[in-house]
Design an enzyme around this catalytic site. Structure first.
Site, PDB file in Angstrom:
ATOM      1  N   ASP A 143       0.787  -1.226   0.000  1.00 60.86           N
ATOM      2  CA  ASP A 143       0.000   0.000   0.000  1.00 60.86           C
ATOM      3  C   ASP A 143       0.821   1.279   0.000  1.00 60.86           C
ATOM      4  OD1 ASP A 143       0.584  -1.118   2.500  1.00 60.86           O
ATOM      5  OD2 ASP A 143      -0.974  -0.004   3.526  1.00 60.86           O
ATOM      6  N   LYS A 148       2.422  -2.510   4.091  1.00 61.08           N
ATOM      7  CA  LYS A 148       3.511  -1.599   4.461  1.00 61.08           C
ATOM      8  C   LYS A 148       3.868  -1.689   5.942  1.00 61.08           C
ATOM      9  CE  LYS A 148       0.687   2.563   5.222  1.00 61.08           C
ATOM     10  NZ  LYS A 148       0.410   3.937   4.741  1.00 61.08           N
ATOM     11  N   GLY A 173       5.135  -2.254  -9.785  1.00 63.72           N
ATOM     12  CA  GLY A 173       5.933  -2.464 -10.985  1.00 63.72           C
ATOM     13  C   GLY A 173       5.867  -3.903 -11.452  1.00 63.72           C
ATOM     14  N   SER A 215       7.066  -2.430 -15.503  1.00 61.48           N
ATOM     15  CA  SER A 215       8.036  -1.793 -14.615  1.00 61.48           C
ATOM     16  C   SER A 215       7.958  -0.276 -14.743  1.00 61.48           C
ATOM     17  CB  SER A 215       9.452  -2.260 -14.964  1.00 61.48           C
ATOM     18  OG  SER A 215      10.426  -1.480 -14.298  1.00 61.48           O
TER      19      SER A 215
END
Length: 273
Positions: free
Chosen positions: A37, A58, A85, A114
């Protein structure tokens, strides 16, 4: 043995429209969604189905993440682990895979866009320009975590190719010194891509001579990529500034080049005659 399945999903650089169709489908059907997050755009979570268990990672360490993952797999649930990514590039995925391997849990990796390539698209840059460079090096700046032997920035920069540096924006002065020491001239084009794919994304262009100052003025201290090399020079797109004598163009669509699917105009004419 656990009957559930885990999918490591590349969430892309931010823009939800850069998700792959497969990634979107799996998020929509997952029973449990664990997402980074701090890096994954919250709009991506809107694809999660009603009733799915959603966790932001997180504030979770590896043990917590894997506890949730294994419990869900043991219950036969499908887990979508969304990483920013592409998960294969600085995705901190290997340690999670080891736990799943040990537990005998089936898993699959779904590639994502990415930030490096999303940023190159925004910069309108072809990173492999004929007669300029045909090589891309993706690396990071050395910080608290040491780089492996022979992967110091000066060693990599000695190749003079297109260079993409992750996780290094706070070390711009040192990066500039290392690149110049490796042989990049002061007028080497540099581009900074900040928060690629997000609403507040920002791009800064300069050269090795002035880029550190430009970054300092912009107060960018995180979530930025550093592009170095002639390939990111916007003048390469200007037909008035670049002549055929300076740079070759790709043979792929040249009418004078023969390949597996098409003969050159000269050879085609000879055959017809």
């Amino acid at each position: 043995m656990a009957t559930g399945r885990v999918y490591f999903i590349g969430g892309g650089p931010g823009d939800p429209e850069l998700l792959t169709l497969k990634a979107k489908r799996l998020i929509e059907t997952a029973d449990v969604v664990i997402y980074a997050d701090s890096l994954v755009h919250p709009a991506i979570l809107e694809f999660a189905r009603e009733g799915a268990q959603v966790y932001g990672s997180k504030d979770m360490d590896l043990d917590e993440i894997m506890r949730v993952t294994l419990e869900a797999a043991d219950e036969g649930k499908m887990v979508a682990r969304i990483q920013s990514g592409d998960p294969s590039v600085y995705g901190a995925m290997l340690e999670q895979m080891r736990v799943l391997e040990e537990a005998g849990v089936e898993y699959e990796i779904i590639p994502g866009v990415s930030a490096a390539f999303a940023a190159a698209a925004k910069l309108k840059a072809e990173l492999t320009v004929p007669d300029v460079t045909q090589t891309i090096i993706m690396t990071r700046a050395q910080g608290r975590i040491a780089m492996p032997p022979k992967e110091q920035l000066r060693d990599l920069a000695a190749h003079g190719c297109s260079l993409i540096i992750f996780l290094g924006i706070t070390r711009m002065p040192r990066i500039v010194r290392d690149l110049e020491a490796a042989g990049y001239p002061k007028d080497t084009p540099v581009a900074i891509a900040y928060r690629v794919g997000w609403e507040d994304e920002q791009y800064i262009r300069g050269t090795l001579e002035d880029i550190a100052g430009r970054v300092r003025e912009a107060k960018i201290t995180r979530q930025a990529l550093i592009f170095v090399g002639k390939a990111v020079d916007p003048d390469l797109r200007n037909p008035e500034l670049v002549t055929d004598e300076e740079f070759a163009t790709s043979h792929l669509y040249s009418g004078t080049y023969t390949h597996l699917f098409r003969r050159s105009r000269d050879r085609a004419g000879t055959a017809a005659g």
